[in-house]
Scaffold this motif. Structure first.
Motif, PDB file in Angstrom:
ATOM      1  N   LEU A   1       0.829  -1.200   0.000  1.00 42.38           N
ATOM      2  CA  LEU A   1       0.000   0.000   0.000  1.00 42.38           C
ATOM      3  C   LEU A   1       0.866   1.253   0.000  1.00 42.38           C
ATOM      4  N   PHE A   2       1.852   1.263   0.901  1.00 44.63           N
ATOM      5  CA  PHE A   2       2.715   2.427   1.019  1.00 44.63           C
ATOM      6  C   PHE A   2       3.542   2.645  -0.227  1.00 44.63           C
ATOM      7  N   ARG A   3       3.996   1.539  -0.813  1.00 40.59           N
ATOM      8  CA  ARG A   3       4.811   1.690  -2.004  1.00 40.59           C
ATOM      9  C   ARG A   3       4.002   2.295  -3.142  1.00 40.59           C
ATOM     10  N   LYS A   4       2.750   1.873  -3.241  1.00 41.94           N
ATOM     11  CA  LYS A   4       1.891   2.434  -4.277  1.00 41.94           C
ATOM     12  C   LYS A   4       1.688   3.925  -4.040  1.00 41.94           C
ATOM     13  N   LEU A   5       1.486   4.274  -2.775  1.00 44.03           N
ATOM     14  CA  LEU A   5       1.301   5.682  -2.428  1.00 44.03           C
ATOM     15  C   LEU A   5       2.535   6.485  -2.784  1.00 44.03           C
ATOM     16  N   GLU A   6       3.706   5.939  -2.497  1.00 47.88           N
ATOM     17  CA  GLU A   6       4.948   6.644  -2.807  1.00 47.88           C
ATOM     18  C   GLU A   6       5.073   6.902  -4.296  1.00 47.88           C
ATOM     19  N   VAL A   7       4.704   5.904  -5.095  1.00 45.39           N
ATOM     20  CA  VAL A   7       4.811   6.066  -6.544  1.00 45.39           C
ATOM     21  C   VAL A   7       3.898   7.196  -7.011  1.00 45.39           C
ATOM     22  N   ARG A   8       2.684   7.219  -6.458  1.00 50.70           N
ATOM     23  CA  ARG A   8       1.743   8.245  -6.885  1.00 50.70           C
ATOM     24  C   ARG A   8       2.183   9.627  -6.464  1.00 50.70           C
ATOM     25  N   LEU A   9       2.896   9.713  -5.351  1.00 49.82           N
ATOM     26  CA  LEU A   9       3.309  11.026  -4.864  1.00 49.82           C
ATOM     27  C   LEU A   9       4.599  11.512  -5.499  1.00 49.82           C
ATOM     28  N   ALA A  10       5.275  10.624  -6.228  1.00 44.51           N
ATOM     29  CA  ALA A  10       6.588  10.984  -6.765  1.00 44.51           C
ATOM     30  C   ALA A  10       6.537  12.217  -7.658  1.00 44.51           C
ATOM     31  N   VAL A  11       5.390  12.466  -8.267  1.00 39.63           N
ATOM     32  CA  VAL A  11       5.232  13.615  -9.162  1.00 39.63           C
ATOM     33  C   VAL A  11       5.504  14.934  -8.462  1.00 39.63           C
ATOM     34  N   TYR A  12       5.130  15.003  -7.169  1.00 29.16           N
ATOM     35  CA  TYR A  12       5.245  16.279  -6.461  1.00 29.16           C
ATOM     36  C   TYR A  12       6.640  16.550  -5.935  1.00 29.16           C
ATOM     37  N   LYS A  13       7.545  15.593  -6.172  1.00 29.98           N
ATOM     38  CA  LYS A  13       8.865  15.773  -5.576  1.00 29.98           C
ATOM     39  C   LYS A  13       9.727  16.718  -6.370  1.00 29.98           C
ATOM     40  N   GLY A  14      10.397  17.594  -5.640  1.00 28.61           N
ATOM     41  CA  GLY A  14      11.362  18.460  -6.306  1.00 28.61           C
ATOM     42  C   GLY A  14      12.709  17.753  -6.315  1.00 28.61           C
ATOM     43  N   SER A  15      13.748  18.435  -6.791  1.00 28.41           N
ATOM     44  CA  SER A  15      15.071  17.804  -6.730  1.00 28.41           C
ATOM     45  C   SER A  15      15.657  18.045  -5.355  1.00 28.41           C
ATOM     46  N   LYS A  16      16.591  17.176  -4.958  1.00 24.33           N
ATOM     47  CA  LYS A  16      17.126  17.277  -3.613  1.00 24.33           C
ATOM     48  C   LYS A  16      17.998  18.525  -3.464  1.00 24.33           C
ATOM     49  N   VAL A  17      18.282  18.868  -2.218  1.00 24.30           N
ATOM     50  CA  VAL A  17      19.065  20.073  -1.933  1.00 24.30           C
ATOM     51  C   VAL A  17      20.422  20.016  -2.650  1.00 24.30           C
TER      52      VAL A  17
END
Lengths: 240, 248, 237
Positions: free
Chosen positions: C221-237
């Motif tokens: 479940l969590f892995r699926k959620l992570e995949v769906r949220l990946a779009v909102y990620k910016g690049s790391k510092v």
């Protein structure tokens, strides 16, 4: 607080409980040393992706990480003697519970440590291995002289965290018959009815031990300041 | 009109800006060039107080700010009346392309939703990315992100647009599209632009005014023809010599 | 008494019996995760903004909360409450005290335990958001709190999800310790069952399988959620 809570009792019981701390420390030291060796071996096997044995280890790791420590503890300490007896060895009573507890702790921590070591091995730049090959080293030599030492340095904070976790898990082993700080606290609590004071004492001792372990981890990881391309893994924010 | 008077800035014991004064006339494009460590980025970031200077005065039309004694209302006003395009684009990662532009309009300029959407779409179209309005930054190339960054800045109708090495982080083949967008903004919108860059061709073709900084001082300034082709100062000549083989 | 070492039919029976206690385990896990998150957020905030006394308390809580074994926390909550009640009511404890379900003590204990870890998770997540995001927000003219609320916090939440997932999986396993304060969850049920039938191997294997399955379910479940949220990620510092 008066009669309901007694700081005097707390102070008086502290040294009594402290005298049992050796058991927990012993269990931790022995099991974690063995777990590190086992975990590293497993990690090496998995990094090489050696067919079916890697899959076997993956299943083992999945089992350990997917089930609570208590379950593993009970399985080995109550279940294993049964199996051994059924297989013929009759004088199982000769084997002390401690051996079984150490076994559980080793199997438990090795799984986590192997994942830590695997992660740190894989984070090392491929160029390191290539450089080893280019000067004619065998794979074994490359790992022994270059890769493993680097991997250990990277892994120190995470491994330290794992040792601290193991120490905290020793708080549960009195359930299977180990005579340690917790069993003593339970015993004393049953006739003094001052369990709160006793467990607060135990808590203080555990916190102090954790601080010491944390300090040791910092010491070791600072002594081996890394230069080069591999990154130092910072202290993980979650329990694992 | 933007004017800077006697700007000083130190990082610890290292003095990075040693009394910078200059004037940027309204509607002009001013390009600041210079070697790294010359303080040009620090100067730019001091204008909108992302990196507050230690001493000096910033004058933006009727707003006069004493850097040392700046109060938060003044800083806020400076930020509202300027806009910045960053080297690493800094698009809001959790907002779509369109939302990146409407964000400032809704929250800062307090426009109503319909107006904000209209304006955002206008600028998104201007930078040539109207078809990507629902995309997230993580789905866009660096060049595309930067063009949206420019749209975001322009849509806020700032008095000055500050460009902090806008193309330095881009792959070479994407640099052109961003510079073209900037050129369009200069020509069509007559925005006051203050650009820190290494792109000499841009300075030559688009700038009205060029400032050369080195070691915390303004060494030379003037029209592009003057500074780039017939510099007076020796240090300017030395710096430009590096670029001889390329754009110039 | 035993015919075979491992009686699979009995193991299956045990599995079915234990299945009935999954809701209790999950209620404990979900409840303390939720409450622990609130607590963790609050603690992260007071530490971050250096609120006078609370900030220091928060830091102390995070440090000690992660150094204490879960069992100790549960025991202290379990034994402290009656002491506290006795003190407050001057020796008289109402009848209703005995009716307080141990589940509640376990919930409080596990909340305190995960809160400490989650506070660190949130702190890490907020610090991992690219500094440029806040700079862009400020440069657009937003106030600090606008920028934080609208831009930084949502991104921190996305970064926190995998770490929170790990914490939740850990929590599911930790609920087993609640049996020590007499909560009848999965492990407690297995313990009870084995005291009757003494068929340790079957029961605890079934229990292990059950924990493993529940864990697997949530992990996917969590892995699926992570995949769906990946779009909102910016690049790391």
């Amino acid at each position: 607080m008066g009669n309901y809570f007694s700081p005097e009792y707390m102070a008086a019981s502290f040294p009594v409980l402290l005298s049992y701390v050796g058991v927990s420390v012993f269990l931790t030291v022995i099991s974690q040393s063995l777990a590190l060796v086992l975990g590293s071996c497993i990690a090496l096997v998995r990094v090489q992706r050696l067919r079916w044995i890697s899959n076997l280890f993956a299943a083992y790791i999945s089992f350990i990480r997917g089930t609570p420590f208590l379950v593993q503890l009970y399985l080995i300490c109550f279940g294993l003697p049964r199996i051994i007896k059924a297989l013929g060895a009759e004088d199982i009573r000769a084997l002390p519970v401690v051996a079984f507890v150490v076994l559980v702790m080793v199997l438990h921590s090795a799984a986590y440590m192997s994942e830590i070591m695997r992660g740190s091995l894989e984070s090392i730049d491929k160029g390191q291995l290539e450089a080893c090959y280019s000067i004619g080293m065998t794979t074994a030599e490359a790992y022994r002289r270059i890769l493993l030492p680097q991997a250990f340095r990277i892994a120190v904070p995470s491994l330290g965290n794992e040792v601290i976790s193991a120490l905290k898990s020793t708080s549960l082993v009195f359930n299977v018959g180990i005579v340690d700080m917790m069993s003593k606290a339970e015993l004393m609590g049953s006739y003094s009815y001052r369990s709160l004071e006793l467990y607060l004492d135990a808590g203080i001792i555990y916190v102090l031990l954790c601080f010491i372990l944390h300090g040791l981890t910092e010491l070791i990881s600072n002594r081996h300041r890394l230069s080069g391309n591999a990154e130092l893994v910072s202290e993980p924010a979650t329990e694992r | 009109m933007l004017a800077l008077k006697d700007i000083y800035k130190s990082f610890g014991t290292h003095e990075v800006l040693k009394g910078i004064s200059c004037t940027i006339p309204t509607g002009s494009v001013t390009v600041i060039i210079g070697p790294s460590g010359s303080g040009k980025t620090t100067l730019l970031r001091g204008i909108n107080f992302l990196e507050p200077a230690d001493k000096g005065t910033i004058i933006l039309d009727d707003l006069k700010v004493n850097v040392e004694k700046a109060v938060s209302e003044e800083i806020h006003r400076l930020r509202q009346e300027t806009a910045m395009v960053f080297q690493s684009y800094n698009l809001f990662a959790n907002k779509t392309a369109l939302e990146n532009i409407t964000e400032g309009l809704l929250i800062v300029k307090k426009m109503d939703k319909r107006q904000a959407l209209e304006k955002a779409r206008y600028y998104l179209n201007k930078v040539g990315l109207a078809d990507r309005e629902k995309a997230y930054p993580s789905q866009l190339s660096g060049g595309q992100q930067q063009r949206i960054g420019i749209a975001r800045a322009l849509a806020l109708d700032p008095k000055v647009v500050l460009f902090d090495e806008p193309t330095s982080a881009l792959d070479p083949e994407l640099v052109g599209e961003v510079l073209d967008t900037m050129k369009k903004a200069a020509e069509e919108e007559h925005r006051t632009m203050l650009v820190v860059t290494h792109e000499m061709a841009f300075a030559r073709d688009v700038a009205d005014h060029v400032i050369f900084m080195e070691g915390g001082y303004i060494v030379e300034e003037g029209s592009p023809k003057e500074v780039l082709y017939s510099p007076r100062e020796q240090r300017t000549k030395q710096f430009l010599a590096r670029f001889r083989s390329t754009a110039l | 008494m035993e015919d075979s070492i491992v009686d699979l039919t009995y193991a299956l029976e045990a599995f079915r019996y234990l299945l009935g206690f999954v809701p209790v385990t999950l209620a404990l896990a979900v409840g303390s995760m939720f409450l622990g998150s609130l607590l963790g957020l609050a603690v992260m905030f007071v530490r971050w903004r250096n609120v006078p006394i609370l900030g220091k308390l928060g830091t102390g809580y995070v440090v000690i909360g992660r150094a204490l074994p879960t069992l100790i926390i549960l025991y202290v909550v379990f034994f402290a409450f009656p002491v506290f009640l006795l003190y407050v009511n001057d020796g008289q404890v109402s009848e209703r005290f005995n009716a307080i379900p141990p589940f509640l003590f376990a919930l409080v204990g596990l909340t305190l335990h995960s809160g400490a870890y989650l506070a660190e998770v949130f702190r890490t997540a907020v610090q991992s958001v690219n500094k440029g995001q806040m700079e862009a927000a400020l440069a657009c003219g937003m106030t600090w709190s606008q920028g934080f609320r609208r831009i930084v916090l949502p991104q921190a939440a996305v970064l926190a999800v995998p770490l929170m997932g790990n914490q939740f999986l850990s929590l599911i396993k930790n609920t087993s310790i609640a049996f020590m304060i007499t909560v009848l969850e999965m492990f407690g049920a297995a313990n009870y069952l084995s005291s009757i039938s003494e068929r340790y191997i079957e029961i605890y294997l079934a229990l292990a399988a059950l924990y493993w399955l529940v864990g697997m379910f949530f992990e996917t479940l969590f892995r699926k959620l992570e995949v769906r949220l990946a779009v909102y990620k910016g690049s790391k510092v």
